[in-house]
Motif scaffolding. Structure first.
Motif, PDB file in Angstrom:
ATOM      1  N   THR A 183     -29.860 -37.802   9.684  1.00  0.00           N
ATOM      2  CA  THR A 183     -30.256 -36.511  10.241  1.00  0.00           C
ATOM      3  C   THR A 183     -30.459 -35.493   9.144  1.00  0.00           C
ATOM      4  O   THR A 183     -29.930 -35.644   8.044  1.00  0.00           O
ATOM      5  CB  THR A 183     -29.196 -36.002  11.245  1.00  0.00           C
ATOM      6  OG1 THR A 183     -29.646 -34.762  11.800  1.00  0.00           O
ATOM      7  CG2 THR A 183     -27.847 -35.798  10.591  1.00  0.00           C
ATOM      8  N   ASN A 184     -31.227 -34.473   9.468  1.00  0.00           N
ATOM      9  CA  ASN A 184     -31.388 -33.347   8.553  1.00  0.00           C
ATOM     10  C   ASN A 184     -30.704 -32.109   9.124  1.00  0.00           C
ATOM     11  O   ASN A 184     -30.996 -30.998   8.741  1.00  0.00           O
ATOM     12  CB  ASN A 184     -32.866 -33.067   8.272  1.00  0.00           C
ATOM     13  CG  ASN A 184     -33.580 -32.558   9.506  1.00  0.00           C
ATOM     14  OD1 ASN A 184     -33.169 -32.809  10.634  1.00  0.00           O
ATOM     15  ND2 ASN A 184     -34.687 -31.874   9.290  1.00  0.00           N
ATOM     16  N   LEU A 185     -29.771 -32.317  10.054  1.00  0.00           N
ATOM     17  CA  LEU A 185     -29.029 -31.219  10.679  1.00  0.00           C
ATOM     18  C   LEU A 185     -27.592 -31.182  10.182  1.00  0.00           C
ATOM     19  O   LEU A 185     -26.978 -32.234   9.991  1.00  0.00           O
ATOM     20  CB  LEU A 185     -29.047 -31.366  12.203  1.00  0.00           C
ATOM     21  CG  LEU A 185     -30.420 -31.472  12.853  1.00  0.00           C
ATOM     22  CD1 LEU A 185     -30.281 -31.682  14.357  1.00  0.00           C
ATOM     23  CD2 LEU A 185     -31.267 -30.255  12.552  1.00  0.00           C
ATOM     24  N   ASP A 186     -27.054 -29.983  10.029  1.00  0.00           N
ATOM     25  CA  ASP A 186     -25.636 -29.859   9.669  1.00  0.00           C
ATOM     26  C   ASP A 186     -24.781 -29.995  10.930  1.00  0.00           C
ATOM     27  O   ASP A 186     -25.302 -30.250  12.026  1.00  0.00           O
ATOM     28  CB  ASP A 186     -25.365 -28.551   8.922  1.00  0.00           C
ATOM     29  CG  ASP A 186     -25.605 -27.303   9.759  1.00  0.00           C
ATOM     30  OD1 ASP A 186     -25.683 -27.398  11.013  1.00  0.00           O
ATOM     31  OD2 ASP A 186     -25.720 -26.217   9.165  1.00  0.00           O
ATOM     32  N   ALA A 187     -23.466 -29.831  10.794  1.00  0.00           N
ATOM     33  CA  ALA A 187     -22.550 -30.019  11.915  1.00  0.00           C
ATOM     34  C   ALA A 187     -22.838 -29.056  13.068  1.00  0.00           C
ATOM     35  O   ALA A 187     -22.545 -29.346  14.227  1.00  0.00           O
ATOM     36  CB  ALA A 187     -21.107 -29.855  11.444  1.00  0.00           C
ATOM     37  N   ALA A 188     -23.421 -27.906  12.778  1.00  0.00           N
ATOM     38  CA  ALA A 188     -23.748 -26.921  13.800  1.00  0.00           C
ATOM     39  C   ALA A 188     -25.126 -27.151  14.413  1.00  0.00           C
ATOM     40  O   ALA A 188     -25.554 -26.408  15.293  1.00  0.00           O
ATOM     41  CB  ALA A 188     -23.662 -25.524  13.215  1.00  0.00           C
ATOM     42  N   GLY A 189     -25.845 -28.187  13.936  1.00  0.00           N
ATOM     43  CA  GLY A 189     -27.165 -28.486  14.478  1.00  0.00           C
ATOM     44  C   GLY A 189     -28.306 -27.736  13.828  1.00  0.00           C
ATOM     45  O   GLY A 189     -29.426 -27.735  14.329  1.00  0.00           O
ATOM     46  N   ASN A 190     -28.036 -27.118  12.696  1.00  0.00           N
ATOM     47  CA  ASN A 190     -29.066 -26.369  11.968  1.00  0.00           C
ATOM     48  C   ASN A 190     -29.696 -27.230  10.885  1.00  0.00           C
ATOM     49  O   ASN A 190     -28.984 -27.977  10.208  1.00  0.00           O
ATOM     50  CB  ASN A 190     -28.453 -25.114  11.327  1.00  0.00           C
ATOM     51  CG  ASN A 190     -27.821 -24.216  12.353  1.00  0.00           C
ATOM     52  OD1 ASN A 190     -28.436 -23.891  13.360  1.00  0.00           O
ATOM     53  ND2 ASN A 190     -26.582 -23.821  12.112  1.00  0.00           N
ATOM     54  N   PRO A 191     -31.017 -27.114  10.685  1.00  0.00           N
ATOM     55  CA  PRO A 191     -31.655 -27.869   9.604  1.00  0.00           C
ATOM     56  C   PRO A 191     -31.054 -27.505   8.241  1.00  0.00           C
ATOM     57  O   PRO A 191     -30.765 -26.330   7.985  1.00  0.00           O
ATOM     58  CB  PRO A 191     -33.127 -27.444   9.669  1.00  0.00           C
ATOM     59  CG  PRO A 191     -33.301 -26.921  11.059  1.00  0.00           C
ATOM     60  CD  PRO A 191     -31.986 -26.328  11.446  1.00  0.00           C
ATOM     61  N   VAL A 192     -30.847 -28.512   7.415  1.00  0.00           N
ATOM     62  CA  VAL A 192     -30.302 -28.273   6.083  1.00  0.00           C
ATOM     63  C   VAL A 192     -31.428 -28.013   5.096  1.00  0.00           C
ATOM     64  O   VAL A 192     -32.549 -28.475   5.273  1.00  0.00           O
ATOM     65  CB  VAL A 192     -29.434 -29.447   5.587  1.00  0.00           C
ATOM     66  CG1 VAL A 192     -28.200 -29.612   6.451  1.00  0.00           C
ATOM     67  CG2 VAL A 192     -30.220 -30.730   5.566  1.00  0.00           C
TER      68      VAL A 192
END
Length: 82
Positions: free
Chosen positions: A71-80
């Motif tokens: 994934t390209n999402l962090d733990a909060a669901g935001n794109p890194v």
């Protein structure tokens, strides 16, 4: 084109055939906005054939899981950032 399918559910024989045909025609398939657990991912992957287990073992001797999440999402669901 295959659109609007929820891969978390059992696929009809016609949809399995269309998916296989699309893969052979295009080599890359994109299924957006799917929420699949490991068993569901494994089940979907199996429509293309037997899912191979990893040959490499972890340091403790156990095998890697058959399913990996990328994934390209962090733990909060935001794109890194890159």
């Amino acid at each position: 084109m295959i659109v609007g399918q929820n891969l978390a559910h059992t696929l009809s024989d016609d949809l399995v055939a269309a998916t296989r045909r699309a893969f052979l025609d295009h080599r890359v398939l994109v299924f957006r906005d799917q929420r699949l657990g490991e068993e569901q991912m494994y089940g979907f992957a199996s429509i293309f054939g037997e899912v191979e287990q990893h040959r490499v073992r972890q340091a403790d001797g156990s095998r890697w899981n058959a399913v990996h999440r990328i994934t390209n999402l962090d733990a909060a669901g935001n794109p890194v950032e890159k």
